[in-house]
Design an enzyme around this catalytic site. Structure first.
Site, PDB file in Angstrom:
ATOM      1  N   ASP A 123       6.319  26.121 -10.282  1.00  0.00           N
ATOM      2  CA  ASP A 123       5.973  27.429 -10.821  1.00  0.00           C
ATOM      3  C   ASP A 123       7.105  28.018 -11.668  1.00  0.00           C
ATOM      4  OD1 ASP A 123       3.758  27.088  -9.223  1.00  0.00           O
ATOM      5  OD2 ASP A 123       3.967  28.985  -8.162  1.00  0.00           O
ATOM      6  N   ASP A 124       6.724  28.969 -12.529  1.00  0.00           N
ATOM      7  CA  ASP A 124       7.620  29.902 -13.226  1.00  0.00           C
ATOM      8  C   ASP A 124       8.230  29.361 -14.511  1.00  0.00           C
ATOM      9  OD1 ASP A 124       7.059  31.499 -11.088  1.00  0.00           O
ATOM     10  OD2 ASP A 124       9.101  31.562 -10.282  1.00  0.00           O
ATOM     11  N   HIS A 126       0.042  30.622 -14.901  1.00  0.00           N
ATOM     12  CA  HIS A 126       0.733  31.419 -13.878  1.00  0.00           C
ATOM     13  C   HIS A 126       0.927  32.855 -14.388  1.00  0.00           C
ATOM     14  CE1 HIS A 126       2.844  31.674 -10.114  1.00  0.00           C
ATOM     15  NE2 HIS A 126       4.054  31.838 -10.629  1.00  0.00           N
ATOM     16  N   HIS A 169       4.423  36.691 -15.628  1.00  0.00           N
ATOM     17  CA  HIS A 169       4.615  36.558 -14.185  1.00  0.00           C
ATOM     18  C   HIS A 169       4.131  37.803 -13.451  1.00  0.00           C
ATOM     19  CE1 HIS A 169       6.746  35.622 -10.317  1.00  0.00           C
ATOM     20  NE2 HIS A 169       6.364  34.396 -10.668  1.00  0.00           N
ATOM     21  N   HIS A 172       9.758  25.138  -7.626  1.00  0.00           N
ATOM     22  CA  HIS A 172       9.996  25.908  -8.845  1.00  0.00           C
ATOM     23  C   HIS A 172      10.968  25.143  -9.747  1.00  0.00           C
ATOM     24  CE1 HIS A 172       8.616  28.821  -5.861  1.00  0.00           C
ATOM     25  NE2 HIS A 172       8.183  29.556  -6.870  1.00  0.00           N
TER      26      HIS A 172
END
Length: 329
Positions: A36-37, A93, A97, A204
């Site tokens: 993620d991210d 995603h 964010h 991540h």
């Protein structure tokens, strides 16, 4: 007769309001590594590790997070092209964010715009649109899951959290990465010894210690040895691969249409599902979207209990039968 009609309508109502938050894989002997991210400066190094090990993963990306210049920098965007070319899955995603809100209420229009930015960015670099979504920090309620399903997105959670982002380990906040690295390695080793049927792992790629320490530990120490490393779509048995080549879901809605039929499977691939006809044209799908989407989701639900859903198999079967009776009476 009236009772049958009432029961049929009632069960149809149950189905129409149910939502599915996907927490686990359904295909046996699979591990889905998710990141993620990103993308970020460590993503290229991560891709090198994955390529050498022959591992496919899923990247839940932001457009404006660790790399605010991603949308304007072709060199950074090239990472997205590489991700897709090397067999990985790209999913949304959100752009910033965050799931946009106005006065504490989800802003549907802003959500669509956020999703459309990701769709456009990914399409320009891969020629395909993402159809999977994960909420920032995994913070999402049932009503919001239903909203994203309305946009024809599959909403993904996880069942194996490495906590690679969290500096607090066993109640103590640490300044360096060492405690997180040790805790993540111990956690993953213990999870592997459980020999679960499958794993959906959260990490991540914006964390340097994840890329440089945790992922190599998984690869070099045989963590999940004997399992197949696959994308989230593959671990769910989704023959689309989590991609749409016929249009972006949010982009289509913003342009005044319905989300495209992302369940269309090319090359007559029927994904071992005999009860769904994937041969709809896009025009047909405008009229039949809700029926087709609900049936496809229910078929996936029947494959495993790895989903958290209000709909149970009895209601699926009973609703189909009673709905048919209702039409005849």
């Amino acid at each position: 007769m009236h009772f049958i009609k009432f029961a049929a309508l009632g069960l149809c109502s149950i189905l129409s309001v149910s939502s599915t938050l996907i927490r686990s894989c359904t295909e046996p002997n699979t591990v889905a590594l998710t990141f993620d991210d990103g993308p970020f400066q460590y993503t290229t190094e991560l891709l090198d590790y994955l390529k050498e090990a022959g591992i496919h993963a899923t990247f839940f990306i932001n457009g404006n997070n660790y790399w605010p210049e991603l949308s304007t920098d072709p060199e950074k965007q090239a990472i997205l092209k590489r991700v897709a070319e090397e067999g990985h899955q790209i999913a949304s995603h959100t752009w910033n964010h965050e799931i946009p809100e106005q006065n504490g209420v989800i802003d549907k229009q802003s959500v669509l715009e956020s999703l459309s930015l990701i769709e456009d960015l990914v399409y320009k670099n891969t020629g395909k649109y993402p159809t999977y979504f994960r909420a920032p920090k995994g913070e999402i309620d049932e009503a919001t899951v239903m909203l994203f399903e309305e946009f024809n997105y599959k909403v993904i959670q996880w069942d194996t959290d490495t906590n690679d982002w969290n500096r607090v380990v066993n109640g103590v906040k640490h300044k360096d990465h060492n405690a997180r690295i040790k805790a993540a390695k111990e956690f993953l080793t213990n999870e592997y010894y459980k020999k679960k049927e499958n794993y959906l792992v959260l990490m991540h790629d914006v964390q340097p210690h994840t890329v440089k320490e945790i992922v190599p530990y998984i690869i070099n120490n045989g963590i999940f040895q004997g399992y197949n490393f696959v994308t989230v779509a593959e671990c769910l048995g989704d023959p689309t691969g989590g991609w749409s080549t016929i249009g972006g879901n949010a982009l289509s809605i913003l342009n005044g249409g319905a989300p495209p039929n992302n369940n269309v499977v090319q090359n007559n691939y029927n994904a071992d599902v005999d009860t769904i006809d994937y041969s709809y044209s896009n025009t047909d799908f405008q009229e039949n979207r809700s029926i087709t989407t609900n049936l496809n989701n229910e078929v996936m639900n029947l494959k495993s209990d790895g989903f958290m859903t209000k709909t149970v198999n009895f209601y699926v079967i009973a609703t189909i039968i009673l709905s048919a009776l209702y039409m005849l009476l």
